[in-house]
Design an enzyme around this catalytic site. Structure first.
Site, mmCIF file in Angstrom:
data_model
loop_
_atom_site.group_PDB
_atom_site.id
_atom_site.type_symbol
_atom_site.label_atom_id
_atom_site.label_comp_id
_atom_site.label_asym_id
_atom_site.label_seq_id
_atom_site.Cartn_x
_atom_site.Cartn_y
_atom_site.Cartn_z
ATOM 1 N N ARG A 149 0.862 -1.172 0.000
ATOM 2 C CA ARG A 149 0.000 0.000 0.000
ATOM 3 C C ARG A 149 0.905 1.231 0.000
ATOM 4 N NH1 ARG A 149 -2.157 -3.465 4.137
ATOM 5 N NH2 ARG A 149 -4.258 -4.234 3.614
ATOM 6 N N LYS A 189 -2.236 -2.181 7.896
ATOM 7 C CA LYS A 189 -3.399 -1.597 8.573
ATOM 8 C C LYS A 189 -3.497 -2.108 10.005
ATOM 9 C CE LYS A 189 -6.472 -0.678 4.665
ATOM 10 N NZ LYS A 189 -7.800 -0.980 4.067
ATOM 11 N N HIS A 237 -1.967 2.446 -5.874
ATOM 12 C CA HIS A 237 -2.656 1.192 -5.541
ATOM 13 C C HIS A 237 -2.789 0.287 -6.764
ATOM 14 C CE1 HIS A 237 -4.341 -0.327 -1.832
ATOM 15 N NE2 HIS A 237 -5.330 -0.897 -2.483
ATOM 16 N N ARG A 285 -0.320 -2.397 -6.700
ATOM 17 C CA ARG A 285 -0.688 -3.476 -5.765
ATOM 18 C C ARG A 285 -1.691 -4.423 -6.430
ATOM 19 N NH1 ARG A 285 -1.190 -4.769 -0.155
ATOM 20 N NH2 ARG A 285 -3.330 -5.085 0.563
ATOM 21 N N HIS A 339 -4.330 -9.143 3.666
ATOM 22 C CA HIS A 339 -5.791 -9.152 3.743
ATOM 23 C C HIS A 339 -6.240 -9.987 4.933
ATOM 24 C CE1 HIS A 339 -6.324 -8.252 -0.848
ATOM 25 N NE2 HIS A 339 -6.116 -7.171 -0.132
ATOM 26 N N TYR A 396 -9.453 -10.869 -7.191
ATOM 27 C CA TYR A 396 -8.468 -10.918 -8.282
ATOM 28 C C TYR A 396 -8.661 -12.133 -9.185
ATOM 29 C CZ TYR A 396 -6.299 -7.186 -5.688
ATOM 30 O OH TYR A 396 -6.084 -6.005 -5.047
#
Length: 300
Positions: free
Chosen positions: A148, A172, A244, A247, A270, A279
């Protein structure tokens, strides 16, 4: 200071200290809660008095203003978090948002670049400029490690382990993960450090950050967005590109190459495998080829 301001402040502190959310997530919650505060203050409704009908009217007003279903869902999520906090703190006995329904959101497929487009963007970097090798190293890192933008600007030398082939990423919620690092990243960071960074006047407190601006300070998110946007324009790329996008491209190309979905989930950081699964929908020709090749009914 009114009641909304007091509880909003306490809520932000709760998100920071107890939930450990990233700054950008906290800012988004705070911004959406301010919208609700303004709505309620205009109607003399305190945080303790808000009911389900008030919340429905607030959301109806947002809908009338043209807020997308995705944005409405984010606002509802923030409202639910806030009233969860109010109940947890004993300010309220019941949660008025518990019956709020999330709007249906269609699956939004992220934009990604082909390998040729990524190579073209990186080749467009002017290496004669002082920031050239830095920008090349950053784009290689974004793409090769699937970071990120916040993870890129916060990358530190103390979290790079080239001999072991990994970098430690703080994602995160301050969650750590190890990401394999490619020889191309090691090479480009080495060139940038020896050729540019070692000759800079680095500001105190910024010594450990890998990527710095010309004043010797940590880069900002906006600067990375600007660099990527200008490179896309320079090659005439029609896609809407951001940091992004690299990514997304990282994940897509791994899926196309046959990488394990669970491994990609770990590398991207994730929490849920369902986030990574998007994806698998990106390249229908790839999926068709996989089905045709492996389904027993298609074997001669």
């Amino acid at each position: 200071m009114n009641q909304w301001s007091i509880y909003n402040r306490d809520f932000v502190n709760y998100l920071k200290i107890e939930r450990g959310l990233a700054e950008n997530s906290i800012f988004a919650y705070q911004r959406d809660l301010e919208k609700l505060s303004e709505f309620c203050i205009a109607r003399s409704i305190s945080p303790k008095e808000v009911n389900l009908e008030n919340l429905k009217q607030f959301l109806a007003d947002l809908y009338d203003l043209g807020l997308s279903a995705r944005s409405q869902a984010r606002v509802i999520s923030g409202i639910k978090q806030f009233f969860d906090f109010m109940v947890l703190e004993g300010v309220r006995q019941e949660d008025p948002s518990s019956l709020l329904e999330l709007p249906k959101i269609g699956m939004k497929l992220p934009v990604f670049l082909s390998i040729a487009e990524i190579d073209e963007m990186i080749a467009a970097i002017d290496l004669s400029k002082p920031e050239g090798h830095r920008n090349k190293a950053m784009l290689e890192t974004l793409y090769s490690c699937g970071l990120r933008v916040s993870e890129l600007i916060n990358l530190k030398f103390s979290n790079i382990f080239f001999q072991q082939g990994f970098i430690r990423v703080i994602g995160k919620g301050n969650k750590e993960r190890l990401v394999p690092v490619s020889p191309s990243v090691e090479k480009e960071i080495g060139i940038y450090v020896s050729g540019t960074r070692n000759h800079m006047n680095i500001q105190k407190g910024h010594e450990d950050f890998v990527f710095l601006n010309r004043r010797g300070k940590q880069l900002t998110r906006v600067m990375i967005f600007t660099i990527v946007k200008n490179l896309a324009l320079s090659i005439g790329l029609k896609k809407k590109v951001s940091p992004h996008t690299f990514r997304h491209s990282f994940a897509t190309h791994l899926i196309e190459g046959g990488a394990n979905l669970r491994a990609i989930q770990e590398m991207l950081g994730h929490e849920s495998i369902t986030t990574t699964e998007i994806y698998t929908h990106l390249d229908q020709s790839f999926i068709r080829e996989a089905i045709i090749s492996y389904h027993p009914r298609n074997k001669k």
